[in-house]
Design an enzyme around this catalytic site. Structure first.
Site, PDB file in Angstrom:
ATOM      1  NE  ARG A  25      -4.136  -1.606   0.045  1.00 26.10           N
ATOM      2  CZ  ARG A  25      -5.235  -1.803   0.747  1.00 26.10           C
ATOM      3  NH1 ARG A  25      -5.552  -1.001   1.706  1.00 26.10           N
ATOM      4  NH2 ARG A  25      -6.026  -2.816   0.460  1.00 26.10           N
ATOM      5  NE  ARG A  29      -7.279   5.254   2.484  1.00 29.12           N
ATOM      6  CZ  ARG A  29      -8.136   4.471   3.114  1.00 29.12           C
ATOM      7  NH1 ARG A  29      -9.298   4.948   3.487  1.00 29.12           N
ATOM      8  NH2 ARG A  29      -7.832   3.218   3.385  1.00 29.12           N
ATOM      9  NE  ARG A  38     -10.382   8.152  -3.070  1.00 31.53           N
ATOM     10  CZ  ARG A  38     -11.022   7.565  -2.114  1.00 31.53           C
ATOM     11  NH1 ARG A  38     -10.368   7.095  -1.089  1.00 31.53           N
ATOM     12  NH2 ARG A  38     -12.301   7.430  -2.156  1.00 31.53           N
ATOM     13  CG  ASP A  75      -8.855  -3.189  -4.505  1.00 30.89           C
ATOM     14  OD1 ASP A  75      -8.175  -2.715  -3.582  1.00 30.89           O
ATOM     15  OD2 ASP A  75      -9.742  -4.041  -4.322  1.00 30.89           O
ATOM     16  CE1 TYR A 152     -12.887  -7.702   1.302  1.00 27.24           C
ATOM     17  CE2 TYR A 152     -11.277  -9.313   0.551  1.00 27.24           C
ATOM     18  CZ  TYR A 152     -11.620  -8.258   1.370  1.00 27.24           C
ATOM     19  OH  TYR A 152     -10.715  -7.767   2.267  1.00 27.24           O
TER      20      TYR A 152
HETATM   21  O1  1CP Z   1      -0.045  -1.694  -2.516  1.00 23.98           O
HETATM   22  C1  1CP Z   1      -0.305  -0.758  -3.292  1.00 23.98           C
HETATM   23  O2  1CP Z   1       0.047   0.404  -3.105  1.00 23.98           O
HETATM   24  C2  1CP Z   1      -0.995  -1.103  -4.599  1.00 23.98           C
HETATM   25  C3  1CP Z   1      -2.428  -1.005  -4.659  1.00 23.98           C
HETATM   26  C4  1CP Z   1      -3.334  -1.924  -3.861  1.00 23.98           C
HETATM   27  C5  1CP Z   1      -3.227  -3.305  -3.553  1.00 23.98           C
HETATM   28  C6  1CP Z   1      -2.053  -4.218  -3.783  1.00 23.98           C
HETATM   29  C7  1CP Z   1      -4.590  -1.506  -3.374  1.00 23.98           C
HETATM   30  C8  1CP Z   1      -5.096  -0.130  -3.469  1.00 23.98           C
HETATM   31  N1  1CP Z   1      -5.251  -2.598  -2.864  1.00 23.98           N
HETATM   32  C9  1CP Z   1      -4.449  -3.700  -2.924  1.00 23.98           C
HETATM   33  C10 1CP Z   1      -4.737  -5.076  -2.508  1.00 23.98           C
HETATM   34  C11 1CP Z   1      -5.951  -5.365  -1.711  1.00 23.98           C
HETATM   35  N2  1CP Z   1      -7.203  -4.816  -1.806  1.00 23.98           N
HETATM   36  C12 1CP Z   1      -6.010  -6.403  -0.748  1.00 23.98           C
HETATM   37  C13 1CP Z   1      -4.868  -7.339  -0.443  1.00 23.98           C
HETATM   38  C14 1CP Z   1      -3.864  -6.729   0.458  1.00 23.98           C
HETATM   39  C15 1CP Z   1      -4.325  -6.431   1.877  1.00 23.98           C
HETATM   40  O3  1CP Z   1      -4.627  -7.371   2.615  1.00 23.98           O
HETATM   41  O4  1CP Z   1      -4.352  -5.241   2.213  1.00 23.98           O
HETATM   42  C16 1CP Z   1      -7.315  -6.435  -0.228  1.00 23.98           C
HETATM   43  C17 1CP Z   1      -7.848  -7.351   0.845  1.00 23.98           C
HETATM   44  C18 1CP Z   1      -8.065  -5.423  -0.896  1.00 23.98           C
HETATM   45  C19 1CP Z   1      -9.507  -5.109  -0.723  1.00 23.98           C
HETATM   46  C20 1CP Z   1      -9.696  -3.700  -0.353  1.00 23.98           C
HETATM   47  N3  1CP Z   1      -9.585  -2.667  -1.228  1.00 23.98           N
HETATM   48  C21 1CP Z   1      -9.893  -3.166   0.931  1.00 23.98           C
HETATM   49  C22 1CP Z   1     -10.042  -3.965   2.218  1.00 23.98           C
HETATM   50  C23 1CP Z   1     -11.482  -4.118   2.518  1.00 23.98           C
HETATM   51  C24 1CP Z   1     -11.824  -4.924   3.775  1.00 23.98           C
HETATM   52  O5  1CP Z   1     -12.567  -4.378   4.575  1.00 23.98           O
HETATM   53  O6  1CP Z   1     -11.439  -6.100   3.918  1.00 23.98           O
HETATM   54  C25 1CP Z   1      -9.954  -1.772   0.793  1.00 23.98           C
HETATM   55  C26 1CP Z   1     -10.200  -0.743   1.877  1.00 23.98           C
HETATM   56  C27 1CP Z   1      -9.725  -1.465  -0.584  1.00 23.98           C
HETATM   57  C28 1CP Z   1      -9.607  -0.120  -1.205  1.00 23.98           C
HETATM   58  C29 1CP Z   1      -8.220   0.283  -1.556  1.00 23.98           C
HETATM   59  N4  1CP Z   1      -7.397  -0.429  -2.396  1.00 23.98           N
HETATM   60  C30 1CP Z   1      -6.211   0.248  -2.574  1.00 23.98           C
HETATM   61  C31 1CP Z   1      -6.284   1.453  -1.792  1.00 23.98           C
HETATM   62  C32 1CP Z   1      -5.206   2.500  -1.719  1.00 23.98           C
HETATM   63  C33 1CP Z   1      -7.535   1.446  -1.166  1.00 23.98           C
HETATM   64  C34 1CP Z   1      -8.092   2.536  -0.254  1.00 23.98           C
HETATM   65  C35 1CP Z   1      -9.037   3.305  -1.092  1.00 23.98           C
HETATM   66  C36 1CP Z   1      -8.969   4.754  -0.930  1.00 23.98           C
HETATM   67  O7  1CP Z   1      -8.097   5.446  -1.499  1.00 23.98           O
HETATM   68  O8  1CP Z   1      -9.849   5.231  -0.242  1.00 23.98           O
END
Ligand code: 1CP
Length: 347
Positions: A25, A29, A38, A75, A152
């Site tokens: 990540r 943010r 964003r 994502d 999911y």
């Molecule tokens: O790592 C990076 O910078 C690259 C981008 C990336 C990756 C590799 C994002 C951007 N998401 C992911 C993977 C991801 N997405 C995973 C696997 C890794 C982990 O366990 O963190 C999972 C489970 C998700 C699903 C997801 N997408 C969630 C979790 C939801 C939950 O409640 O279980 C969330 C909050 C997102 C949104 C998201 N994806 C990425 C970002 C930066 C965000 C936040 C969104 C925003 O900007 O508001």
């Protein structure tokens, strides 16, 4: 030239004085420039599907910190969407999806071969990045592992213990297995297209692997990772794969051997000395600094960074966090971690 990239050298098993470093990540943010881009995109999914903006946020942490790897901004939930599930991000609440509960729900999904229509912009982001990244920076493509993506798709949201997915797995194994098979096939298609567009390393995120116990871990975490890794390596010989069965605990032992991944990413719950003795003996490991240090910083961050680098110093290692950096992290603390590591943490 790409053979000399620091990240690729560790993935080939080379032991380096200063390990390569990047963060899960890392585009996110906690960075003001990410928040600005964003806001310009309007919403998160628009950001993922607008190649110029997705490439821009991928590059931001590379410019700031000079990380050894960039990870594609996208994502894991784009794959369900490309298969025909509805996906939206409720304000301040995280992702929401239409659910898979009955055979009709699965039947309504598209075949794996149809995903490229939706995912084409992601491949374009990678093509932009291959032109714009510094030549020493490796480009990582990724997808969610089938079990995590299924959790999911079944629940329609993130769940604390993945109860709906476990209930379907136990209550309707035929439907559950068919869903895993569909996601596995789509993931191979997706990652293969990412490699063709320029991804040099693939990471498979199994964020919820830790809730699979015993035989279920072997069937739904190990086996899909093995099938995907073998298929990618058959189509793209030599492509390195990082597996991340988060929360696997003692099941981290042997994971690289049974799946064929080149590197195992460790979460922060495993002790670095234990992992060096039991996991790193099979090859490269990645991790495993607790993300909380990026919020709290100070001497504890410096000492933990040094301790982890030292624990893994006898084998191939990629320095990283044990999970994603959180929005409340201080960008200065990331700099402190990078400086500590590069100033010879092992000295
Ligand atoms: O790592 C990076 O910078 C690259 C981008 C990336 C990756 C590799 C994002 C951007 N998401 C992911 C993977 C991801 N997405 C995973 C696997 C890794 C982990 O366990 O963190 C999972 C489970 C998700 C699903 C997801 N997408 C969630 C979790 C939801 C939950 O409640 O279980 C969330 C909050 C997102 C949104 C998201 N994806 C990425 C970002 C930066 C965000 C936040 C969104 C925003 O900007 O508001």
């Amino acid at each position: 030239m790409s053979k000399d990239k620091k990240l690729l050298r560790s993935l080939r098993g080379e032991v380096q004085e200063v390990p390569p470093v990047w963060m899960m990540r890392q585009a996110g943010r906690y960075l003001p420039e990410y928040r600005a881009t964003r806001a310009k995109a309007g919403d998160f999914l628009k950001l993922c599907y607008t190649p110029d903006l997705a490439a821009e946020v991928t590059l931001q942490p590379i410019r700031r910190y000079g990380f050894d790897a960039a990870i594609l901004f996208a994502d894991i939930l784009l794959v369900p969407q490309a298969l025909g599930a509805e996906l939206w991000f409720a304000q301040g609440e995280g992702p929401r999806l239409s659910t898979i509960q009955a055979p009709e729900d699965l039947a309504a999904l598209k075949p794996a071969s149809a995903i490229h229509e939706t995912l084409a912009p992601v491949y374009e982001t990678l093509r932009i990045l291959t032109r714009e990244l510094p030549e020493e920076t490796a480009l990582i493509g990724f997808a969610g592992a089938p079990w995590t993506v299924a959790t999911y798709m079944i629940a329609g949201r993130g769940t604390p213990a993945q109860e709906p997915a476990h209930a379907l797995r136990e209550g309707n194994p035929a439907l559950f297995d068919a869903l895993i098979a569909r996601i596995t096939e789509a993931t191979i298609e997706y990652l293969s297209a990412q490699i063709e567009a320029g991804a040099e390393v693939i990471k498979l995120f199994d964020s919820w692997a830790g809730s699979l116990k015993g035989e279920a871990f072997d069937t739904y975490a190990v086996e899909p990772a093995r099938v995907i890794t073998q298929a990618l390596k058959a189509r793209h010989p030599g492509i390195p794969v990082i597996g991340f069965p988060r929360g696997a605990g003692e099941k981290y032992v042997g994971f690289a051997r049974t799946t064929g991944v080149d590197c195992v990413a460790l979460d922060q719950s495993v002790d670095a000395d234990w992992a060096a003795a039991h996991v790193q003996i099979d090859g490269c490991v990645q991790g495993n600094l607790a993300p909380e240090h990026m919020v709290t910083g100070g001497q504890a961050l410096v000492e933990e960074t040094r301790r982890i680098a030292r624990a893994f110093s006898k084998g191939p290692h990629i320095f990283n966090l044990g999970h994603g950096i959180t929005p409340d992290a201080d960008p200065e603390n990331v700099q402190l971690m990078v400086d500590t590591l590069r100033q010879g943490a092992r000295g």
